[in-house]
Design a protein around this motif. Structure first.
Motif, PDB file in Angstrom:
ATOM      1  N   ASN A 267      32.819  22.422 -35.427  1.00  0.00           N
ATOM      2  CA  ASN A 267      31.450  22.125 -35.838  1.00  0.00           C
ATOM      3  C   ASN A 267      30.601  23.401 -35.832  1.00  0.00           C
ATOM      4  O   ASN A 267      29.823  23.655 -36.767  1.00  0.00           O
ATOM      5  N   ARG A 285      30.594  15.267 -37.377  1.00  0.00           N
ATOM      6  CA  ARG A 285      29.726  15.034 -36.215  1.00  0.00           C
ATOM      7  C   ARG A 285      29.858  13.619 -35.677  1.00  0.00           C
ATOM      8  O   ARG A 285      29.682  13.387 -34.483  1.00  0.00           O
ATOM      9  N   SER A 289      30.850  13.066 -31.878  1.00  0.00           N
ATOM     10  CA  SER A 289      30.060  12.191 -31.013  1.00  0.00           C
ATOM     11  C   SER A 289      30.937  11.166 -30.312  1.00  0.00           C
ATOM     12  O   SER A 289      30.766  10.883 -29.117  1.00  0.00           O
TER      13      SER A 289
END
Length: 340
Positions: A267, A285, A289
């Motif tokens: 990322n 993402r 998460s």
């Protein structure tokens, strides 16, 4: 480039102690229906007679050849970076030293790039052969589980998720627009779980600019001397319900934290290269998460209920389960997160 003009073609070849198979690979370049406009070779401090072979082949080649030798050994990631950087063609084909290109490879892939101007890079399939280029029983994509289901997900816009399940892009089967090098290069020195071609694939997946051509246009030679090659995947450890209730929590968390750390680095690296609005970034993402949640669950089991059930309801446990897992594997994983 004017639309009516055909793009110029470069081949970026990297060598390291490649004398055994280099002449055969080179002959397959000569036998192409469409010749390249140049071949750029970067040698990474070979200790055999690779340089001498290259010089002899270059002297007789029907296309310009530029040979350079690194002053220190760089490794394949940075060696390919150097070769790509030195190319001047509109389209750049990445080339290993030990395979065999079928005669229509350059012409077929060049025409595909002309017909699909939205594609910044494209990769093709390959026949997997033995050291003597015998046997065409399997294709490379079968080994890396890039099957019809994965291809369907890719075409539907989930190419980032497919790439994060494991690299599907083989560098030596790839063509790149030179204008896209500004986004791809420099290649990061550390890409956890990936090498240079995986990085190229991740960047293309982030921007939805990478296409595939499901045609085997080369022979992929397998032999003991190759630095990176086809490897049979190790089967995943089977985790039974009673194991989930009895194993030490640290053992459970270790692979989740490793995955979370990998995704965090990817990322960060992609955030430095592509727009935050790039279509693949939300997929990255979302996965990050999910694994952050799983690797940071509190010891209090009651407090785990909310985040685990929320992620289960969103479909994340199913979405990120191994493609070969049983239908109930996502529910076992969620149950393990609640109880372990």
């Amino acid at each position: 480039m004017i639309a009516s003009e055909r793009p110029t073609i470069s081949i970026a070849m990297c060598t390291y102690n490649g004398s055994a198979h280099l002449p055969e690979q080179w002959q397959s370049l000569i036998d192409q229906k469409q010749h390249p406009d140049e071949v750029v070779v970067c040698d990474d401090q070979s200790t055999d007679n690779t340089i001498e072979i290259l010089q002899q082949l270059a002297a007789e080649a029907p296309f310009p050849v530029h040979i350079s030798q690194n002053s220190t050994r760089l490794g394949f990631n940075k060696n390919f970076e150097g070769a790509l950087s030195a190319c001047t063609g509109d389209l750049i084909f990445i080339c290993d030293q030990d395979d065999h290109w079928l005669p229509e490879k350059i012409s077929r892939m060049t025409q595909y790039m002309i017909d699909h101007p939205e594609a910044q890079l494209t990769f093709c399939n390959s026949w997997v052969t033995d050291e003597d280029l015998n046997g065409r029983e399997s294709r490379f994509w079968e080994w890396i589980r890039f099957d019809k289901q994965a291809q369907k997900r890719w075409k539907s816009g989930d190419m980032m998720d497919v790439m994060l399940d494991g690299n599907r892009v083989m560098g030596c089967a790839t063509v790149i627009r030179r204008t896209y090098l500004a986004t791809i290069l420099p290649i990061p020195t550390e890409i956890p779980g990936y090498i240079y071609d995986g990085w190229i694939g991740l960047v293309g997946a982030a921007e939805n600019t990478i296409h595939f051509l499901d045609i085997p246009l080369q022979l992929y030679r397998t032999h003991g001397q190759q630095e990176v090659g086809v490897r049979v995947e190790e089967p995943m450890e089977r985790i039974r319900l009673r194991d989930r209730l009895s194993r030490h929590r640290a053992k459970k968390l270790a692979p989740l934290r490793e995955k979370q750390a990998q995704l965090t680095v990817i990322n960060r690296l992609l955030s430095e290269r592509v727009s935050p609005d790039a279509p693949g970034i939300p997929l990255l993402r979302r996965r990050l998460s999910h694994f952050t949640m799983r690797s940071c669950l509190p010891h209090d089991r009651i407090k785990r209920l909310g985040p685990v059930l929320n992620s289960l309801r969103q479909g994340n446990y199913k979405r990120y389960a191994d493609v070969a897992a049983n239908w109930y594997a996502p529910y076992l994983a969620a149950l393990g997160d609640l109880l372990e």
